[in-house]
Motif scaffolding. Structure first.
Motif, mmCIF file in Angstrom:
data_model
loop_
_atom_site.group_PDB
_atom_site.id
_atom_site.type_symbol
_atom_site.label_atom_id
_atom_site.label_comp_id
_atom_site.label_asym_id
_atom_site.label_seq_id
_atom_site.Cartn_x
_atom_site.Cartn_y
_atom_site.Cartn_z
ATOM 1 N N ARG A 134 -13.163 1.621 11.341
ATOM 2 C CA ARG A 134 -13.907 2.770 11.918
ATOM 3 C C ARG A 134 -13.901 2.761 13.184
ATOM 4 O O ARG A 134 -13.366 1.695 14.061
ATOM 5 N N GLN A 145 -20.627 6.702 9.508
ATOM 6 C CA GLN A 145 -21.515 5.548 9.502
ATOM 7 C C GLN A 145 -22.061 5.692 10.878
ATOM 8 O O GLN A 145 -21.727 4.916 11.582
ATOM 9 N N TYR A 147 -24.928 4.720 12.033
ATOM 10 C CA TYR A 147 -25.657 3.513 12.447
ATOM 11 C C TYR A 147 -24.714 2.380 13.145
ATOM 12 O O TYR A 147 -25.103 1.578 13.619
ATOM 13 N N GLU A 148 -23.406 2.710 13.058
ATOM 14 C CA GLU A 148 -22.320 2.024 13.607
ATOM 15 C C GLU A 148 -22.322 2.598 15.223
ATOM 16 O O GLU A 148 -21.685 3.578 15.221
#
Length: 359
Positions: A134, A145, A147-148
């Motif tokens: 990612r 995602q 939070y990444e």
């Protein structure tokens, strides 16, 4: 001009020890260090026997089989006209193909801008190992995602949809590294599109420089270079302009406005519009055989399980390839993404590049 690749200094020793030898430090003609990821040679059948057999083209340079290639762990940062691979840097952008290429070749023998053959080798390795990295695909964070996150070079908060949202090299989580470990190659998905050399499209015709000969430091990548070859349906390489070579057709070919692989161009985008399609959903026109070389070089999907990536296409004049996507591409960014919309003279804050090395 010489290049030192095995200087037993403290930096190199610490990098190799921390990564278990997966990373190393190479020095260029001015003595500047770059942290590189060692990619060992593998065979095509190791990825998928349906793709054929033998050494992947990324490990064949000038007819010589290489035991490994060295890929910049980080996107390039230009210092003193040399492209360096170092952590915590704002990736150099707003640079056209020829200038990016020159910043890598200036580093000395063996150095070059990452090639399409090398990029495809890493992308296929990711797929085989069951992990698609990612990255910065939504203003400093991963679009799925969220939070990444990474550290934006403009200082703004991840996810804030304004500014120039490049993230500092290596500042994201390990899921932004190609092997899902801290030793991997960073930012192959998103952040900035990356110029690669050794492949192009001319009026729809797909052209390559054979094997990984594009990795030779002085390989001629000019528009008129005699190194360019087109591809027939049986995989044979021929001179550009030969009848029935493989081409990308633009909008409308499949009846749904999606690009298709074909042997003749019946639809060209007009220079203002472009075709696009999920990479995994690309198809060939009726009766056209897709040779394995296209799949091995990441120019046509070998599997439908590729969950990220797009082909963008403007099949008019010469178009040079970008790979990976940038900070606001969302699901369209990924290691199999291929952008064939722009001329070699194009520069943008969303376009960078990466150094590589072959001994």
């Amino acid at each position: 001009m010489t290049v030192t690749i095995s200087m037993p200094d403290a930096l190199r020793q610490s990098v190799e020890a921390a990564s278990g030898g997966v990373n190393t430090v190479l020095y260029d003609s001015k003595g500047y260090p770059s942290i590189m990821c060692v990619v060992p040679r593998f065979n095509i059948e190791d990825i998928d026997p349906a793709l054929g057999t033998g050494t992947h083209p990324a490990f064949l340079v000038g007819g010589i089989q290489k035991s490994e290639i060295f890929v910049g762990k980080y996107l390039a940062r230009i210092h003193d006209n040399h492209a360096l691979s170092l952590p915590g840097q704002d990736p150099s952008a707003s640079i056209n193909f020829d200038n990016a290429n020159a910043r890598c070749s200036a580093k000395g023998p063996g150095w070059h801008m990452m090639t399409n053959a090398e990029w495809s080798a890493v992308a296929l390795w990711c797929w085989k190992n069951g992990f698609m990295p990612r990255g910065n695909t939504n203003y400093g964070r991963d679009h799925a995602q969220t939070y990444e996150t990474g550290r934006r070079q403009d200082g703004l908060a991840p996810g804030l949809a304004e500014g120039t949202a490049r993230t500092l090299t290596g500042s994201g989580p390990v899921s932004w590294y190609h092997d899902n470990t801290p030793a991997g190659i960073t930012d192959l998905c998103g952040n900035v599109w990356e110029w690669v050399r050794g492949m192009r499209m001319v009026n729809g015709e797909i052209q390559i420089i054979p094997d990984n000969n594009a990795a030779e430091t002085d390989a001629d990548h000019s528009a008129a270079s005699p190194l360019w070859k087109a591809i027939l349906q049986n995989g044979n390489l021929v001179n550009p302009g030969t009848a029935n070579t493989l081409k990308w057709n633009a909008t409308g070919v499949d009846g749904a406005g999606n690009p298709q692989l074909a042997t003749s161009v019946t639809s060209q985008s007009n220079g203002e519009t472009a075709a696009s399609q999920l990479y995994k959903d690309l198809t060939a026109a009726g009766g056209v055989t897709v040779p394995n070389i296209l799949k091995v070089l990441g120019l046509f999907p070998h599997a439908t399980s590729i969950d990220r990536g797009y082909l963008y296409l403007r099949n008019l004049d010469e178009r040079l390839p970008l790979r990976g996507g940038y900070w606001y591409n969302g699901v369209t960014a990924g290691v199999f993404s291929l952008y064939l919309n722009i001329a070699r003279s194009t520069s943008s804050t969303t376009i960078g590049f990466r150094p590589a090395f072959v001994l």
